[in-house]
Design a protein around this motif. Structure first.
Motif, mmCIF file in Angstrom:
data_model
loop_
_atom_site.group_PDB
_atom_site.id
_atom_site.type_symbol
_atom_site.label_atom_id
_atom_site.label_comp_id
_atom_site.label_asym_id
_atom_site.label_seq_id
_atom_site.Cartn_x
_atom_site.Cartn_y
_atom_site.Cartn_z
ATOM 1 N N UNK A 56 0.919 -1.215 -0.116
ATOM 2 C CA UNK A 56 -0.092 -0.142 0.012
ATOM 3 C C UNK A 56 0.812 1.309 -0.113
ATOM 4 N N UNK A 57 0.384 2.526 -0.143
ATOM 5 C CA UNK A 57 0.854 3.734 -0.067
ATOM 6 C C UNK A 57 0.286 4.009 1.593
ATOM 7 N N UNK A 58 1.476 3.985 2.611
ATOM 8 C CA UNK A 58 0.944 4.450 3.843
ATOM 9 C C UNK A 58 0.233 5.518 3.894
ATOM 10 N N UNK A 59 0.453 6.705 3.177
ATOM 11 C CA UNK A 59 -0.586 7.863 3.206
ATOM 12 C C UNK A 59 -2.185 7.628 3.040
ATOM 13 N N UNK A 74 -7.989 -3.818 -4.908
ATOM 14 C CA UNK A 74 -6.886 -4.643 -5.183
ATOM 15 C C UNK A 74 -6.497 -5.128 -6.618
ATOM 16 N N UNK A 75 -5.388 -4.400 -7.045
ATOM 17 C CA UNK A 75 -5.268 -4.575 -8.536
ATOM 18 C C UNK A 75 -4.154 -5.503 -9.079
ATOM 19 N N UNK A 76 -3.766 -6.205 -8.028
ATOM 20 C CA UNK A 76 -2.633 -7.483 -8.540
ATOM 21 C C UNK A 76 -2.342 -8.259 -7.265
ATOM 22 N N UNK A 77 -1.982 -9.576 -7.789
ATOM 23 C CA UNK A 77 -1.440 -10.486 -6.746
ATOM 24 C C UNK A 77 -0.224 -10.821 -7.054
ATOM 25 N N UNK A 78 0.869 -10.509 -6.005
ATOM 26 C CA UNK A 78 2.243 -10.901 -6.423
ATOM 27 C C UNK A 78 2.866 -11.986 -5.683
ATOM 28 N N UNK A 79 3.299 -12.887 -6.127
ATOM 29 C CA UNK A 79 3.759 -14.021 -5.400
ATOM 30 C C UNK A 79 5.191 -13.861 -5.411
ATOM 31 N N UNK A 80 5.975 -14.710 -4.223
ATOM 32 C CA UNK A 80 7.443 -14.729 -4.211
ATOM 33 C C UNK A 80 8.174 -15.244 -5.618
ATOM 34 N N UNK A 81 9.079 -14.669 -6.202
ATOM 35 C CA UNK A 81 9.444 -14.976 -7.299
ATOM 36 C C UNK A 81 9.115 -14.557 -8.629
ATOM 37 N N UNK A 91 -4.262 5.098 -3.711
ATOM 38 C CA UNK A 91 -5.673 4.646 -3.519
ATOM 39 C C UNK A 91 -5.914 3.469 -4.032
ATOM 40 N N UNK A 92 -4.723 2.797 -4.206
ATOM 41 C CA UNK A 92 -5.099 1.263 -4.627
ATOM 42 C C UNK A 92 -4.252 0.348 -3.806
ATOM 43 N N UNK A 93 -4.177 -0.872 -3.866
ATOM 44 C CA UNK A 93 -3.234 -1.834 -3.161
ATOM 45 C C UNK A 93 -3.052 -3.188 -4.035
ATOM 46 N N UNK A 94 -2.019 -3.923 -3.522
ATOM 47 C CA UNK A 94 -1.772 -5.128 -4.403
ATOM 48 C C UNK A 94 -1.628 -6.358 -3.364
ATOM 49 N N UNK A 95 -2.306 -7.403 -3.360
ATOM 50 C CA UNK A 95 -1.975 -8.460 -2.451
ATOM 51 C C UNK A 95 -0.830 -9.140 -2.759
ATOM 52 N N UNK A 96 0.192 -9.453 -1.805
ATOM 53 C CA UNK A 96 1.643 -9.604 -1.671
ATOM 54 C C UNK A 96 2.034 -10.721 -1.004
ATOM 55 N N UNK A 103 5.948 -3.835 -4.949
ATOM 56 C CA UNK A 103 5.566 -3.109 -6.212
ATOM 57 C C UNK A 103 6.086 -1.739 -6.201
ATOM 58 N N UNK A 104 6.396 -0.956 -7.420
ATOM 59 C CA UNK A 104 6.693 0.288 -7.569
ATOM 60 C C UNK A 104 5.546 1.221 -6.888
ATOM 61 N N UNK A 105 5.882 2.270 -6.155
ATOM 62 C CA UNK A 105 4.787 3.092 -5.732
ATOM 63 C C UNK A 105 4.409 2.737 -4.269
ATOM 64 N N UNK A 106 4.306 1.542 -3.968
ATOM 65 C CA UNK A 106 4.046 1.412 -2.658
ATOM 66 C C UNK A 106 5.113 1.518 -1.699
#
Length: 409
Positions: A56-59, A74-81, A91-96, A103-106
């Motif tokens: 996320x963006x902490x702000x 939730x705009x993406x799922x990011x797995x290890x590797x 204003x958005x987040x990604x499951x990680x 990801x860039x920006x978070x």
């Protein structure tokens, strides 16, 4: 008689520094590093999540509360590797997942336990600080940093470090090859029946185990009798296996001290008496066409054990590429009186007791009741050798003494 220190210097003079060799990673376990290991990359190599959750963006979560939660798509799922580029706009987040690249920006990761675990939108009911649950690139190791120094023993932790910086092989000092041999017509292999006047052979097992504990490759030949030709043939046949030969028995002044008889004729082994108890008769030198070092220890079991700790341990350290220092010592308080013969340094078996944590007192050491050089039974309990100097013949209970700590198995 020689001093203990002089005999240590003499036996160390036999030992040439070992040559390093390159080995595969698992083969390096238990050996000593011969090179400095430098990391070619930073570790971690990228910012990554230390927990499963949401990038996320902490702000965006600064005003989140349980009564007024923030919901983010939730705009993406990011797995290890996962190496695909992902950017998270405000204003958005990604499951990680743990270990996945942030990801860039978070700038923070919210643990999944703090959320409703949503897959299309996620609810956040508390704020998060920037950098939360993020392992930053290089926060473990910087590129070019020395991660292991020469002279380090490769254990499990060191093995992990070597693999983590991409090493498939490493330069080490190989394990010394030690051959152990006992002599005596009275000896019988354990497990076989005893005849009149016979004893089960124990020295070669004890010395082989001590050499294994010291990080060596060990061949226990066992024992031979008191026939000079057989002893000579046996020793010659063992040379191809050995960086160091260790014998026990046959080095005193008796009529059947066959090791002394055989090796004296070679002209490359000196037999001497050292001002110590137990362990006065000692021999050292080289044997065979390549000058293989040989140490001949007395046959009494405790004498052989003490001789190994005092003389052989430093030799094995040098053969492993380590500083050939003696066993570590400490000062301790005797719990009972001891005696010692004049003019000889005694090494008495004892049990060391450390003070309670934080107590400003010395450790105590309880000498074994049975101190005869043939009395092996007390050895299993001993974790220390009480050192009584040559000019001291008795010490009372409560006296301060130097104590050598025996290696842990």
């Amino acid at each position: 008689m020689k001093t203990v220190e002089q005999h240590v210097r003499d036996v160390l003079g036999l030992i040439a520094p070992p040559e390093p060799t390159e080995v595969d990673l698992l083969q390096a376990h238990g050996t000593v590093l011969a090179e400095a290991v430098v990391s070619p990359v930073s570790l971690p190599g990228f910012d990554n999540a230390s927990m499963d959750g949401y990038a996320v963006h902490a702000a965006d979560l600064s005003a989140a509360t349980a009564d007024d939660p923030v919901r983010l798509p939730v705009i993406a799922d990011i797995a290890a590797g996962d190496g695909s580029p992902v950017a998270v706009p405000p204003g958005m987040c990604a499951r990680i997942m743990t270990g996945a690249p942030v990801p860039t920006g978070a700038d923070a990761v919210v643990p999944v336990e703090w959320t409703d675990g949503g897959t299309t939108t996620a609810r956040f009911d508390r704020p998060v600080k920037g950098g939360n649950a993020v392992r930053c690139a290089g926060d473990d190791v910087r590129e070019g940093a020395e991660v292991l120094r020469p002279g380090v023993r490769v254990g499990a932790g060191e093995m992990g470090v070597l693999a983590s910086v991409g090493r498939r092989s490493v330069s080490v000092f190989p394990r010394p090859r030690v051959v152990v041999l006992s002599t005596g017509e009275e000896l019988v292999e354990p497990g076989r029946p005893l005849g009149p006047g016979q004893i089960w052979e124990s020295n070669s097992f004890m010395l082989a185990a001590a050499a294994l504990d010291a990080g060596c490759e060990v061949h226990r030949h066992g024992f031979v009798g008191d026939d000079a030709a057989t002893v000579l043939d046996t020793l010659e046949g063992l040379l191809m296996r050995a960086d160091l030969l260790i014998t026990s028995g046959g080095v005193s002044m008796g009529a059947y001290d066959v090791v002394k008889e055989v090796l004296t004729q070679q002209g490359t082994v000196d037999f001497t008496q050292v001002a110590m108890q137990p362990g006065k008769p000692q021999g050292f030198g080289t044997f065979g066409p390549d000058g293989t070092p040989i140490l001949t220890l007395p046959g009494n079991p405790v004498s052989a054990f003490v001789s190994f700790q005092v003389f052989v341990q430093p030799v094995l350290r040098r053969l492993r590429g380590l500083d050939p220092r003696p066993l570590p010592t400490t000062r301790a308080t005797l719990t009972s009186p001891v005696t010692s013969p004049p003019g000889r340094r005694s090494f008495l078996r004892g049990v060391l007791t450390e003070p309670a944590h934080g107590a400003d007192v010395r450790p105590t050491v309880a000498p074994a009741v049975r101190q005869g050089s043939h009395q092996l039974s007390a050895l299993a309990d001993a974790d220390a050798l009480v050192v009584v100097p040559e000019d001291v013949t008795e010490l009372r209970a409560g006296a301060a003494v130097e104590v050598m700590r025996l290696p842990e198995g």
